[in-house]
Design a protein around this motif. Structure first.
Motif, short mmCIF file in Angstrom:
data_model
loop_
_atom_site.label_atom_id
_atom_site.label_comp_id
_atom_site.label_asym_id
_atom_site.label_seq_id
_atom_site.Cartn_x
_atom_site.Cartn_y
_atom_site.Cartn_z
N ARG A 153 84.72 48.90 -7.96
CA ARG A 153 85.79 47.95 -8.25
C ARG A 153 85.56 46.66 -7.46
NH1 ARG A 153 91.22 46.71 -6.88
NH2 ARG A 153 92.59 46.69 -8.69
N VAL A 192 79.80 52.36 -10.93
CA VAL A 192 80.31 50.99 -10.77
C VAL A 192 81.36 50.96 -9.66
CG1 VAL A 192 79.80 50.20 -13.09
CG2 VAL A 192 81.95 51.40 -12.65
N TYR A 239 83.44 44.53 -14.87
CA TYR A 239 83.73 45.89 -14.38
C TYR A 239 84.50 46.71 -15.41
CZ TYR A 239 86.21 49.42 -11.56
OH TYR A 239 86.74 50.58 -11.07
#
Ligand SMILES: [Zn+2]
Lengths: 207, 90
Positions: free
Chosen positions: B26, B24, B41
């Motif tokens: 940011r 993932v 997130y």
């Protein structure tokens, strides 16, 4: 006859004090000796980004040692360089009181240098039973057929952070944060008692 | 479980701290949908059964971040590489 009984070698010794010099555990000649008498000058060298190989080369030429950017100990008569991380080296010297200054002059802007003289207690362990003693607290394989002279590791032993290396066939050196001296010495005494252990304390830090 | 650190060699998982999913990214805090994007997130993480890319920090060793490819069902580790590519800004 040992000074301290093998039944409970730490009986009566306060938890927060470094156990006194003497013989612990099994009677007879000690199979393990532990000494904190030698207090080398110590500095940490952290290479700036992209300069790891250059710093390793400069340290090697200056100290007359074969140094690579890896977890290993390069040892000379007066100095030792130990890799503790990528581009990171602990330098120990018997003869350079201003070791950090010497290294700053040598490495200039290629590395950050910090003096570590009083950060660590230096434990020198000797004897064929040292791997058996350390195995009681170690997570890594310290079998003498695997962990050879010149091998180094930064790891935990008895839940305490340690940088250690094998100096020669039957000698190992461990750096432990100074505030852990009492508890780490207790681990060594308790774990080495079955072999017979002789402890030789140095004087407390340079202050 | 043992993690093959590229600098230190195979080490017990107890020497490491786990951060989580390494895939993932940011979100941009200046974006119009930043609040929703950060909620996704931070909280809406997948929990895959099988191959996973993860961040692990070798706290009691070389003190480097690693990207580890681990199978969450078997703990088999396919790869562990330094998170920082040499030459990149620290
Ligand atoms: Zn490591």
């Amino acid at each position: 006859m040992a000074d301290h009984s093998s039944h409970d070698p730490l009986a009566g010794i306060p938890f927060d004090l470094v156990p006194p010099s003497g013989a612990y555990g099994a009677a007879g000649e000690a199979s393990v000796t532990v000494s904190t008498v030698e207090t080398p000058f110590i500095a940490l060298v952290v290479a700036r980004n992209g300069f790891a190989a250059s710093v390793a080369g400069r340290l090697g030429r200056a100290f007359g040692l074969e140094i690579a950017d890896r977890a290993g100990a390069a040892m000379g008569a007066a100095s030792t360089v130990v890799g503790t991380g990528p581009g990171r080296f602990l330098v120990l010297s018997k003869t350079e009181p201003d070791l950090a200054g010497t290294l700053r002059a040598l490495l200039g802007a290629e590395a950050a240098i910090t003096e570590q003289d009083d950060a660590f207690v230096t434990f020198d362990l000797a004897g064929d039973k040292v791997p058996d003693l350390l195995a009681k607290g170690a997570l890594i394989d310290l079998d003498p057929r695997v962990f050879l002279p010149g091998h180094a590791a930064t790891t935990v032993i008895a839940h305490v952070g340690v940088t250690l290396w094998r100096v020669h066939e039957s000698g190992w050196r461990l750096l432990v944060a100074r505030s852990y001296e009492a508890s780490f010495t207790r681990f060594l005494v308790a774990s080495g008692a079955e072999f017979g252990l002789r402890l030789e304390n140095g004087t407390a830090g340079r202050g | 479980m043992r993690i093959p650190c590229p600098y230190c060699g195979e080490r017990d998982a107890h020497e490491f701290a786990y951060l989580g999913d390494a895939t993932v990214t940011r979100p941009d805090p200046a974006a119009a949908d930043a609040a929703q994007a950060f909620h996704d997130y931070v909280y809406l993480r997948d929990n895959p059964a099988g191959a996973h890319q993860e961040w692990w920090y070798h706290a009691n060793g070389c003190r480097q971040w690693l990207r580890v490819a681990r199978d969450t069902r078997t703990h088999a580790i396919a790869a562990a590489t330094s998170a920082r590519v040499s030459g990149e800004p620290a």
